[in-house]
Enzyme design. Structure first.
Site, PDB file in Angstrom:
ATOM      1  N   LYS A 266       0.829  -1.192   0.138  1.00  0.00           N
ATOM      2  CA  LYS A 266       0.013  -0.030   0.118  1.00  0.00           C
ATOM      3  C   LYS A 266       0.918   1.259  -0.074  1.00  0.00           C
ATOM      4  CE  LYS A 266      -1.985   2.578   2.999  1.00  0.00           C
ATOM      5  NZ  LYS A 266      -1.998   3.825   2.290  1.00  0.00           N
TER       6      LYS A 266
ATOM      7  N   GLU B 128      10.325   1.232  10.353  1.00  0.00           N
ATOM      8  CA  GLU B 128      11.239   2.294  10.429  1.00  0.00           C
ATOM      9  C   GLU B 128      10.478   3.454  10.637  1.00  0.00           C
ATOM     10  OE1 GLU B 128      13.398   2.235   6.569  1.00  0.00           O
ATOM     11  OE2 GLU B 128      14.233   0.291   7.143  1.00  0.00           O
TER      12      GLU B 128
ATOM     13  N   CYS C 182      13.406  11.131   7.082  1.00  0.00           N
ATOM     14  CA  CYS C 182      13.217  10.517   8.392  1.00  0.00           C
ATOM     15  C   CYS C 182      14.927  10.828   9.020  1.00  0.00           C
ATOM     16  CB  CYS C 182      12.935   9.199   8.291  1.00  0.00           C
ATOM     17  SG  CYS C 182      14.045   8.241   7.853  1.00  0.00           S
TER      18      CYS C 182
HETATM   19  P1  NAD Z   1       2.198   7.971   8.126  1.00  0.00           P
HETATM   20  O1  NAD Z   1       2.737   6.839   9.307  1.00  0.00           O
HETATM   21  O2  NAD Z   1       1.226   9.000   8.311  1.00  0.00           O
HETATM   22  O3  NAD Z   1       1.775   7.042   6.871  1.00  0.00           O
HETATM   23  C1  NAD Z   1       2.588   6.086   6.324  1.00  0.00           C
HETATM   24  C2  NAD Z   1       1.537   5.093   5.711  1.00  0.00           C
HETATM   25  O4  NAD Z   1       0.837   4.280   7.096  1.00  0.00           O
HETATM   26  C3  NAD Z   1       0.409   5.292   4.917  1.00  0.00           C
HETATM   27  O5  NAD Z   1       0.690   4.370   3.698  1.00  0.00           O
HETATM   28  C4  NAD Z   1      -0.792   5.559   5.232  1.00  0.00           C
HETATM   29  O6  NAD Z   1      -1.617   5.469   4.568  1.00  0.00           O
HETATM   30  C5  NAD Z   1      -0.434   4.348   6.529  1.00  0.00           C
HETATM   31  N1  NAD Z   1      -1.485   4.353   7.553  1.00  0.00           N
HETATM   32  C6  NAD Z   1      -1.804   5.392   8.255  1.00  0.00           C
HETATM   33  N2  NAD Z   1      -2.479   5.173   9.458  1.00  0.00           N
HETATM   34  C7  NAD Z   1      -2.398   3.753   9.351  1.00  0.00           C
HETATM   35  C8  NAD Z   1      -3.084   2.966  10.114  1.00  0.00           C
HETATM   36  N3  NAD Z   1      -3.862   3.021  11.199  1.00  0.00           N
HETATM   37  N4  NAD Z   1      -3.002   1.481   9.805  1.00  0.00           N
HETATM   38  C9  NAD Z   1      -2.447   1.041   8.704  1.00  0.00           C
HETATM   39  N5  NAD Z   1      -1.723   1.960   7.926  1.00  0.00           N
HETATM   40  C10 NAD Z   1      -1.892   3.397   8.199  1.00  0.00           C
HETATM   41  O7  NAD Z   1       3.686   8.418   7.767  1.00  0.00           O
HETATM   42  P2  NAD Z   1       3.986   9.548   6.660  1.00  0.00           P
HETATM   43  O8  NAD Z   1       3.254  10.978   6.833  1.00  0.00           O
HETATM   44  O9  NAD Z   1       3.566   8.911   5.453  1.00  0.00           O
HETATM   45  O10 NAD Z   1       5.555   9.758   6.522  1.00  0.00           O
HETATM   46  C11 NAD Z   1       6.170  10.513   7.542  1.00  0.00           C
HETATM   47  C12 NAD Z   1       6.714   9.585   8.591  1.00  0.00           C
HETATM   48  O11 NAD Z   1       7.355   8.586   8.190  1.00  0.00           O
HETATM   49  C13 NAD Z   1       7.686  10.511   9.395  1.00  0.00           C
HETATM   50  O12 NAD Z   1       7.223  10.347  10.709  1.00  0.00           O
HETATM   51  C14 NAD Z   1       8.810   9.756   9.248  1.00  0.00           C
HETATM   52  O13 NAD Z   1      10.035  10.158  10.107  1.00  0.00           O
HETATM   53  C15 NAD Z   1       8.625   8.436   8.787  1.00  0.00           C
HETATM   54  N6  NAD Z   1       9.614   7.892   8.036  1.00  0.00           N
HETATM   55  C16 NAD Z   1      10.412   7.136   8.706  1.00  0.00           C
HETATM   56  C17 NAD Z   1      11.488   6.495   7.988  1.00  0.00           C
HETATM   57  C18 NAD Z   1      12.656   5.685   8.563  1.00  0.00           C
HETATM   58  O14 NAD Z   1      13.164   5.088   7.738  1.00  0.00           O
HETATM   59  N7  NAD Z   1      12.507   5.574   9.849  1.00  0.00           N
HETATM   60  C19 NAD Z   1      11.646   6.621   6.669  1.00  0.00           C
HETATM   61  C20 NAD Z   1      10.505   7.657   6.098  1.00  0.00           C
HETATM   62  C21 NAD Z   1       9.866   8.175   6.701  1.00  0.00           C
HETATM   63  O1  6OD Z   2      18.617   4.547   2.875  1.00  0.00           O
HETATM   64  C1  6OD Z   2      17.740   3.713   3.197  1.00  0.00           C
HETATM   65  O2  6OD Z   2      17.810   2.690   2.813  1.00  0.00           O
HETATM   66  C2  6OD Z   2      16.538   4.161   3.626  1.00  0.00           C
HETATM   67  N1  6OD Z   2      15.640   3.463   4.376  1.00  0.00           N
HETATM   68  C3  6OD Z   2      16.072   5.570   3.873  1.00  0.00           C
HETATM   69  C4  6OD Z   2      15.155   6.257   4.744  1.00  0.00           C
HETATM   70  C5  6OD Z   2      14.972   7.551   4.624  1.00  0.00           C
HETATM   71  C6  6OD Z   2      13.837   8.077   5.366  1.00  0.00           C
HETATM   72  O3  6OD Z   2      13.085   8.962   4.920  1.00  0.00           O
END
Ligand code: NAD
Ligand code: 6OD
Length: 490
Positions: free
Chosen positions: A185, A261, A295
């Site tokens: 998704k 993540e 992130c």
């Molecule tokens: P989000 O958690 O709002 O959404 C991510 C996904 O989860 C979307 O596809 C959304 O539709 C789905 N989702 C939302 N609520 C859900 C539920 N209750 N059940 C199942 N699925 C659900 O995150 P975002 O706004 O898309 O991304 C930003 C966040 O992601 C930031 O907090 C960022 O730090 C984090 N992020 C972390 C990493 C990492 O590698 N640690 C990488 C990228 C983004």
């Molecule tokens: O470099 C990667 O493999 C990775 N997962 C990066 C994540 C970035 C977050 O926004």
């Protein structure tokens, strides 16, 4: 359908679900609009998948586990992964434009990082999968034990919007390498490149049913249905920490394997002995690349007092040179924020910082001259301390706070005073201090004198509430495979 205002004309696409090798509307036939956050125009429609569609996709993925996919040799699967990577590169121009249109990120950035790295995710795992072994033990003359690596089964993938294709392929490549099937998704705000990727997978030789894409929303909809599904064996999720909690709750009754993540509030720790020009050059990227929506971005910057004034002067001067504007202009450094909702959220933190007494060295406002779209100037705030919500909470935008420190122990205390533990960047030319601080900082990913330098063999993930588990190299295979031990009595 719509385009940008410059000479680069880009069409959006209508996104359907992809189930059992075919594009199709959702069962309800409902769609929602995909909005270009750089122009506020509708760039396409998206089929809105719900539980019924997830059921169909999971059935298709379950069936595909036992067909041609299972019979393929490792080399055959590896060749398919390599071909997917090649096809991504062949279609780089189209994919980069779709990614820029969908996210508001600069086109040059999608071309430089997102799409090449998506291809490399497949090329890397195509090679890596051919080198894997397992454990074997001879127990004297009594027994021989060896482990077999098996696919986990149907993997649910729930993805964020910030690096859509890069992060989806970071999961999909090892998932396929290990012989699983999947229901993915994409985030509702960024459906386009995942839709194209489904076709690429089919063209590369992935059998029907192995890769399924269900678009839609999270809570009470497609995301929750994947998380709770009885026939989904594992979930890999990248997104907000609070969403991770919701998915864990939905997945608990069926005891799914989880890899997370999550969010971060990553520190940059700058000691006075570091090369400040180099620090500033990288800190500009770690603060503002992708509008600060990575992130791994360093949003809390701690500078040793002896270098504080000089750092601020250089950092602010370089930040003022950054150009915010149309993602399709070649000379912009920052494009648009992902959506109106997220733009307003980031602006609310800027207002909060003003109320909390923060001083703004740069930014703190929306970008002038952009009548449409969601643009925020890169913002440097000083004068806040660890009690401020802007220092403690993830803002996920082009906003950083800078705080001076005097002692190594003091800064480590401040840095670790958070529930997050994703990444940190340490700047020093003192070798012993670099090792000491790297050891003391509570984060899963530590960079010394650099930032976001990746080697896909290394463990990637967060400590504390920034993640569960690690992906990358063998760690990805630990998640995407089950080890089965066989004991032979001799
Ligand atoms: P989000 O958690 O709002 O959404 C991510 C996904 O989860 C979307 O596809 C959304 O539709 C789905 N989702 C939302 N609520 C859900 C539920 N209750 N059940 C199942 N699925 C659900 O995150 P975002 O706004 O898309 O991304 C930003 C966040 O992601 C930031 O907090 C960022 O730090 C984090 N992020 C972390 C990493 C990492 O590698 N640690 C990488 C990228 C983004
Ligand atoms: O470099 C990667 O493999 C990775 N997962 C990066 C994540 C970035 C977050 O926004």
């Amino acid at each position: 359908m719509s385009t940008t205002s410059t000479d680069v004309k880009v069409q959006g696409i209508d996104c359907q679900l992809f189930i059992n090798g075919k594009y199709q509307p959702s069962v309800s036939n409902k769609t929602f609009n995909n909005i270009n956050s750089a122009t506020e125009e509708v760039i396409g429609t998206v089929a809105e998948g719900t539980k019924e569609d997830v059921d169909l996709a999971v059935q298709s993925a379950r069936r595909a586990l036992n067909g041609r996919w299972k019979e393929m040799t490792t080399n055959e699967r590896s060749a398919i992964l390599r071909r997917i990577g090649d096809l991504i590169l062949e279609r780089q121009d189209e994919l980069a434009k779709l990614e820029a249109l969908d996210t508001g990120k600069p086109l040059w950035l999608a071309n430089k990082i997102d799409i090449p790295r998506a291809a490399y995710n497949f090329h890397f795992f195509a090679d890596y999968m051919t080198t894997l072994g397992t454990e074997a033990y001879q127990q004297d003359q009594e027994a021989l034990h060896y482990a077999l690596r098996k696919p986990v089964g149907v993997i649910g993938m729930i993805n964020p919007w910030n690096l859509p294709l890069l992060l989806l392929t970071w999961k999909l490549a090892p998932c396929l390498a290990a012989g699983n099937t999947t229901v993915m998704k994409p985030a509702e705000w960024t459906p386009m490149t995942a839709t194209v990727l489904a076709e690429i997978c089919k063209e590369a030789g992935v059998p029907d049913g192995v890769v399924n894409v269900v678009h839609g929303f999270g809570p009470g909809s497609a995301g929750e249905a994947i998380s709770a599904h009885d026939d989904v064996d594992a979930i890999t999720f990248t997104g907000e920490t609070s969403t991770g909690t919701a998915i864990m709750k939905a997945a608990a009754p069926t005891l799914k394997k989880l890899s997370y993540e999550l969010g971060g509030k990553n520190p940059n720790i700058i000691f006075a002995d570091s090369d400040l020009d180099e620090v500033v050059e990288t800190t500009i990227k770690s603060s503002f690349i992708n509008q600060g929506q990575v992130c791994l971005c360093g949003s809390r910057i701690y500078v040793e007092r002896g270098a504080y004034d000089e750092f601020l002067e250089k950092f602010a001067a370089k930040t003022k040179e950054l150009k915010v504007g149309n993602p399709f202009d070649a000379d912009v450094n920052l494009g648009a924020m992902i959506s109106k909702e997220h733009y307003e959220r980031v602006l609310s933190y800027i207002e909060l910082a003003k109320e909390e007494g923060g001083e703004f060295l740069t930014g703190g406002q929306v970008t002038e001259g952009m009548d449409k779209g969601y643009y925020i100037n890169p913002t440097i705030i000083t004068g806040l301390d660890r009690s401020s919500r802007c220092v403690r909470e993830e803002i996920f935008g082009p906003v950083v706070t800078v705080i001076p420190f005097d002692l190594e122990d003091e800064v480590i205390g401040q840095v670790n005073d958070t529930h997050y533990g994703l990444a940190a960047s340490i700047w020093t030319n003192d070798l012993r201090r670099a090792h000491r601080v790297a050891d003391a900082v509570e984060a899963g990913i530590i960079w010394v004198n650099t930032w976001f330098l990746r080697d896909l063999r290394t463990p990637f993930g967060g400590m504390k509430q920034s993640g569960v588990g690690r992906e990358g190299g063998i760690h990805s295979f630990e998640f995407y495979s089950e080890l089965k031990n066989v004991t032979i009595k001799l």
